[in-house]
Design a protein around this motif. Structure first.
Motif, PDB file in Angstrom:
ATOM      1  N   UNK A 129       0.842  -1.201   0.000  1.00  8.62           N
ATOM      2  CA  UNK A 129       0.000   0.000   0.000  1.00  8.62           C
ATOM      3  C   UNK A 129       0.881   1.256   0.000  1.00  8.62           C
ATOM      4  N   UNK A 130       0.452   2.333  -0.682  1.00  7.98           N
ATOM      5  CA  UNK A 130       1.284   3.541  -0.803  1.00  7.98           C
ATOM      6  C   UNK A 130       1.755   4.104   0.531  1.00  7.98           C
ATOM      7  N   UNK A 131       0.862   4.117   1.538  1.00  6.92           N
ATOM      8  CA  UNK A 131       1.266   4.669   2.831  1.00  6.92           C
ATOM      9  C   UNK A 131       2.319   3.796   3.504  1.00  6.92           C
ATOM     10  N   UNK A 132       2.291   2.475   3.221  1.00  4.43           N
ATOM     11  CA  UNK A 132       3.306   1.562   3.755  1.00  4.43           C
ATOM     12  C   UNK A 132       4.625   1.769   3.021  1.00  4.43           C
ATOM     13  N   UNK A 133       4.565   1.969   1.705  1.00  3.27           N
ATOM     14  CA  UNK A 133       5.780   2.164   0.903  1.00  3.27           C
ATOM     15  C   UNK A 133       6.611   3.333   1.405  1.00  3.27           C
ATOM     16  N   UNK A 134       5.961   4.451   1.696  1.00  9.25           N
ATOM     17  CA  UNK A 134       6.685   5.643   2.160  1.00  9.25           C
ATOM     18  C   UNK A 134       7.459   5.348   3.445  1.00  9.25           C
ATOM     19  N   UNK A 135       6.820   4.650   4.367  1.00  9.11           N
ATOM     20  CA  UNK A 135       7.469   4.307   5.629  1.00  9.11           C
ATOM     21  C   UNK A 135       8.591   3.295   5.412  1.00  9.11           C
TER      22      UNK A 135
END
Length: 482
Positions: A129-135
């Motif tokens: 998920x995009x929000x997971x990728x950033x982290x």
């Protein structure tokens, strides 16, 4: 000279005895246990911060470890060279082995920094998920900065573990863990002028703890008499022959690390594609299992050290005695944790529980209960894999371990998990079944290889460096132990 005089002379402990194993293993178990607690606390803090953070930490951390694993495997294998040279009474080559490992650590530490600019593209390709990728990108990039200090610390620790001086390693690691846990809390949540940084703070704390650990080892080594006794300041030159032998045996050991971690990383990546809940539950279950598994790695290091020492002395049969004693202790230890995983899952998950129970965490909690039952089963197989795998690698049988782990990891865990993710209905439980089967086959394969005895004729040091006095003492010691 009889066996009783061997035991009493200068406080010398009888080779092959349970006491010898305990003297070497207990500090390493406590050391590894402290590292395990550190990782658990890190995930607990992140679970308090957000579910996304704890979900991102495991895949990003595993991928960083995968990239570093080849170098770490070679750095760790300095332990075997030190142990065998120590057993053969060659102090100069003990020092030279440590220095060659240090040079490799410097080179690899620089190379691993190249992973930072590629991180965004790589984690985008994984497809979480995009929000997971950033982290994941944030966590991974910062951890890469600590690769060099971590590798150097490992090499310096081998100067002590290879000589069975494991108390030093325990105290240094405990100090490093305390630094990490203090910084972890401060940097994740913030305090006073320190801003809250979440998952970035967790990664920065790990890097700073690695630097502190490296500094602790350097200070202790050069402040104590060992630096003079072993000529550490005199035998620092580049030894191409020794370096190539370290690469020859250490590289397969590093590839073993790489194959194992890549297999488990792909497993976690595929689980992450199933969904956020499945990934978070897998992260917590693996994290809790590390409470049992990571300390047992200390027993594995003790076995590798003592087997290497016995090979250097020319007494492989004593290594057999030590290995079986270590396995019995380990299987009893892991059985206790298996009972806890099955019987007390609610207690284990209580620290992960957020202040306000959410529906999302309730789903994670229920799934983790089931996954801990898998962990209870494969923790017993872990005892086989760690103890007997460490024993044969302590003699130099690293190529077999690499090839066998590669074949079994891909055919039993990675490819089946991919097929389960793509076609099966029960994706998460099918994936964990494949993981459990892989660890079982790996453990029994190492046991069979150990029993075959090929490793008894192996060594990583020169043939003429076997201590003839020790060889002459072998027979009476064996009689006493029998």
């Amino acid at each position: 000279m009889d066996s009783s005089s061997l035991k009493n002379q200068n406080g010398f402990v009888q080779p092959g005895s349970l006491r010898e194993l305990a003297n070497v293993a207990i500090p390493l178990v406590l050391s590894c246990g402290s590292l395990s607690i550190m990782h658990v606390m890190d995930r607990i803090f992140l679970s308090w911060w957000s579910t996304d953070a704890v979900a991102a930490a495991l895949p990003a951390g595993m991928i960083q470890w995968a990239i570093m694993s080849i170098a770490m495997g070679m750095a760790t294998y300095v332990n075997t060279f030190v142990a065998q040279y120590e057993g053969a009474g060659q102090k100069q080559f003990v020092s030279e082995s440590v220095w060659q490992g240090f040079y490799l650590a410097l080179i690899w530490g620089g190379i691993l920094l190249l992973g930072i600019p590629l991180s965004s593209t790589f984690f985008h390709w994984i497809g979480h998920a995009p929000e997971i990728q950033t982290l994941e990108v944030d966590y991974f990039s910062i951890l890469c900065l600590g690769s060099g200090p971590s590798l150097i610390s490992t090499v310096l620790s081998c100067f002590y573990t290879g000589r069975s001086k494991t108390m030093v390693v325990m105290w240094v690691n405990l100090a490093g863990v305390l630094v990490n846990m203090l910084l972890d809390y401060l940097l994740i949540f913030g305090a006073g002028p320190i801003p809250a940084m979440g998952i970035k703070g967790a990664a920065i704390a790990t890097v700073l703890a690695n630097v502190a650990t490296m500094a602790f080892y350097a200070a202790i080594i050069f402040a104590r008499h060992e630096a003079r006794e072993y000529g550490l300041l005199n035998h620092y030159h580049w030894n191409q022959s020794l370096l190539m032998r370290l690469i020859r045996y250490g590289f397969p050991n590093g590839m073993l690390f790489f194959v194992d971690i890549v297999g488990f990383t792909l497993f976690v990546v595929l689980v992450g594609r199933i969904g956020k809940i499945e990934l978070a539950a897998t992260t917590i279950a693996f994290n809790l299992n590390s409470l049992a598994f990571v300390p047992m790695m200390g027993v594995g290091t003790a076995v590798m050290t003592l087997v290497g020492k016995r090979i250097g002395e020319g007494r492989p049969q004593l290594a057999v005695t030590t290995t079986w004693k270590a396995f019995i202790v380990s299987i009893l230890y892991m059985s206790v944790f298996a009972v806890i995983y099955v019987g007390l899952p609610e207690l284990l998950l209580r620290p992960y529980r957020p202040e306000v129970m959410t529906e999302e965490f309730q789903q994670v909690r229920q799934m983790t209960f089931v996954l801990l039952r898998f962990a209870a089963l494969f923790s017993l197989f872990d005892a086989l894999a760690v103890i007997f795998g460490s024993a044969i690698r302590g003699a130099g049988d690293t190529r077999f371990c690499m090839i066998y782990s590669l074949i079994t990891g891909w055919t039993i865990m990675v490819i089946p998990t991919f097929l389960i993710w793509k076609y099966a209905d029960e994706k998460i439980f099918g994936s964990w079944t494949a993981c459990t089967a892989y660890i079982g086959v790996l453990g029994f394969g190492y046991l069979i290889r150990f029993q075959a005895g090929h490793w008894k004729k192996m060594r990583v040091i020169e043939e003429h460096f076997t201590d003839p006095v020790i060889k002459e003492l072998d027979e009476p010691v064996q009689e006493a132990l029998s």
